[in-house]
Design an enzyme around this catalytic site. Structure first.
Site, mmCIF file in Angstrom:
data_model
loop_
_atom_site.group_PDB
_atom_site.id
_atom_site.type_symbol
_atom_site.label_atom_id
_atom_site.label_comp_id
_atom_site.label_asym_id
_atom_site.label_seq_id
_atom_site.Cartn_x
_atom_site.Cartn_y
_atom_site.Cartn_z
ATOM 1 N N TRP A 107 51.272 27.688 47.793
ATOM 2 C CA TRP A 107 50.245 28.041 47.856
ATOM 3 C C TRP A 107 49.095 26.688 48.674
ATOM 4 C CZ3 TRP A 107 48.996 33.309 48.028
ATOM 5 C CH2 TRP A 107 49.710 34.009 47.910
ATOM 6 N N ASP A 177 42.287 24.600 42.545
ATOM 7 C CA ASP A 177 42.315 25.313 43.052
ATOM 8 C C ASP A 177 43.904 26.514 41.425
ATOM 9 O OD1 ASP A 177 43.840 28.406 43.142
ATOM 10 O OD2 ASP A 177 45.442 28.236 45.109
ATOM 11 N N LYS A 201 45.066 37.085 37.392
ATOM 12 C CA LYS A 201 45.979 36.747 36.376
ATOM 13 C C LYS A 201 45.440 36.738 34.882
ATOM 14 C CE LYS A 201 47.680 34.034 40.615
ATOM 15 N NZ LYS A 201 48.142 35.270 41.037
HETATM 16 N N1 PMP Z 1 46.450 30.083 44.902
HETATM 17 C C1 PMP Z 1 47.367 30.721 43.660
HETATM 18 C C2 PMP Z 1 47.720 29.053 42.979
HETATM 19 C C3 PMP Z 1 48.298 31.526 43.609
HETATM 20 O O1 PMP Z 1 48.835 32.188 42.997
HETATM 21 C C4 PMP Z 1 47.944 33.155 44.026
HETATM 22 C C5 PMP Z 1 48.648 34.014 44.934
HETATM 23 N N2 PMP Z 1 49.222 34.251 43.823
HETATM 24 C C6 PMP Z 1 46.548 32.641 45.551
HETATM 25 C C7 PMP Z 1 46.118 31.416 45.489
HETATM 26 C C8 PMP Z 1 46.173 33.640 46.613
HETATM 27 O O2 PMP Z 1 45.626 34.275 45.719
HETATM 28 P P1 PMP Z 1 44.894 35.384 46.699
HETATM 29 O O3 PMP Z 1 45.613 36.515 46.501
HETATM 30 O O4 PMP Z 1 44.262 35.909 45.559
HETATM 31 O O5 PMP Z 1 44.136 35.622 47.552
#
Ligand code: PMP
Length: 365
Positions: A107, A177, A201
């Protein structure tokens, strides 16, 4: 009729993930008509006093729980954490400036790729060479003096690692994030310029994205930005520039009340520590299971591990699912197993997994 709770499995999904049962039950009870309102929460205007009270109540409860200082704004947005990958640089990374990013996982890498489309990015530390199995040590991070901001991913959902202490970036605003560990324990918001997290989450359903931003940074948002992607516009309108994800905000509000009932962030931190410790102890017990994250970087939210072979991993997943332990397959990019045990994941589910792991090892080890 069988009560719905009797049919619930233990849900180890990485997200959308398990929600607190009392929250689901209250939402179910009030779904058709909110007490005193006579309409479903999904049917009321976002301009109504009922909804504004709901929004402001949820924000006030979060402020209380996390000790969010007065000079921070709490925004309820859409587009997921992924839209934040773009919004952060669009708002804060001006031409000629540099943004520092620490590359600790899949991510983080996605955040870097999006930021590069907007401006100049420097990757100030990376554990990619170690398959992202750890968080870099402070000495491995070379911050750029005068950077527009520095970006970290507090918990790496796919690789199962987390920052145990927040890096000191001095005057450079730290942007995080925190999608997969938001409100999983006490947080010193004053250390950050901006924190963002998809709700799905630890906060509520998907479709809602939390942003906590220090007020002085809003002056950086250019009027040329699309209104929906401008933090200043969102803050000036208390997240009501357009129709916000009202149902998600309602559930987030109930989740804040649930967290309070557990003793707030200290209370949930103790529970999370206990749950993760039980699971890591089982992983380390004999060597049949192997944790993939280095011990000092292990996540309390996403516990990643492997078995001696991929065939055994497939069998483990299949049999676990058959035993009411759902969603243990690791992310498709890394394989192995992953037990996501966010705030709402019940300790009884961890106990059940530990029991299953022992039995599986006894039979196949
Ligand atoms: N950052 C992290 C640390 C994540 O775990 C996730 C999704 N699992 C995301 C970003 C992406 O999130 P979204 O699907 O809400 O765009």
């Amino acid at each position: 009729m069988t009560p719905a709770t009797a049919t619930r499995v233990f849900n180890f999904s990485a997200g959308p993930a398990v929600l607190p049962l009392p929250v689901l039950e209250e939402a179910q009870r009030d779904l058709v008509a909110l007490p005193g309102v006579g309409m479903s929460v999904m049917e009321i205007s976002h301009r109504s006093k009922t909804f504004e009270d709901m929004l402001n109540g949820a924000i006030a409860d979060m402020r209380g729980l996390a000790g969010i200082p007065d000079n921070y704004r709490v925004l309820m947005m859409q587009g997921g954490a992924s839209l934040q990958f773009s919004m952060v640089p669009m708002n804060f990374l001006a031409p000629g400036a540099i943004a520092d990013y620490v590359d600790t996982g899949t991510w983080a890498d996605k955040a870097i790729k999006e930021a590069k489309k907007v401006g100049t990015v420097k990757v100030t530390g990376s554990t990619k060479a170690d398959k992202y199995n750890r968080i870099p040590a402070p000495g491995e991070i070379a911050l750029t003096p005068g950077a527009a901001y520095a970006h970290i991913t507090t918990n790496n959902t796919i690789e199962g690692t987390e920052w145990k202490s927040i890096p000191d970036t001095g005057d450079v605003p730290l942007i995080a994030d925190a999608s997969s560990d938001i409100l999983s324990g006490p947080i010193d918001v004053s250390r950050f310029g901006l924190i963002y997290a998809g709700a799905q989450k630890n906060l509520g359903p998907s479709g809602l994205t939390l942003v906590i931003v220090r007020e002085d940074l809003l002056a950086r948002s250019s009027d040329a930005l699309p209104m929906m992607m401008n933090y200043k516009v969102q803050a000036e309108n208390n997240s009501l520039y357009n129709t916000p994800p009202t149902f998600g905000i309602y559930i987030l509000g109930l989740t804040m009340k649930w967290l309070k009932s557990l003793g707030g962030l200290d209370g949930i931190a103790a529970i999370n520590q206990r749950k993760a410790s039980k699971l890591y102890a089982e992983i380390d017990r004999t060597g049949f299971y192997r944790g993939t994250a280095q011990k000092e970087s292990r996540s309390l939210m996403n516990v990643t591990f492997r078995l001696p072979s991929e065939d055994l991993e497939k069998l483990f997943d299949k049999e676990a699912t058959g035993n009411g332990l759902d969603g243990l397959k690791g992310h498709r990019s890394v394989g192995g197993m992953r037990a996501s045990i966010y705030n709402a994941f019940p300790e009884a589910g961890v106990d059940a997994l530990v029991e299953f792991m022992r039995e599986f090892e006894r039979k196949r080890g």
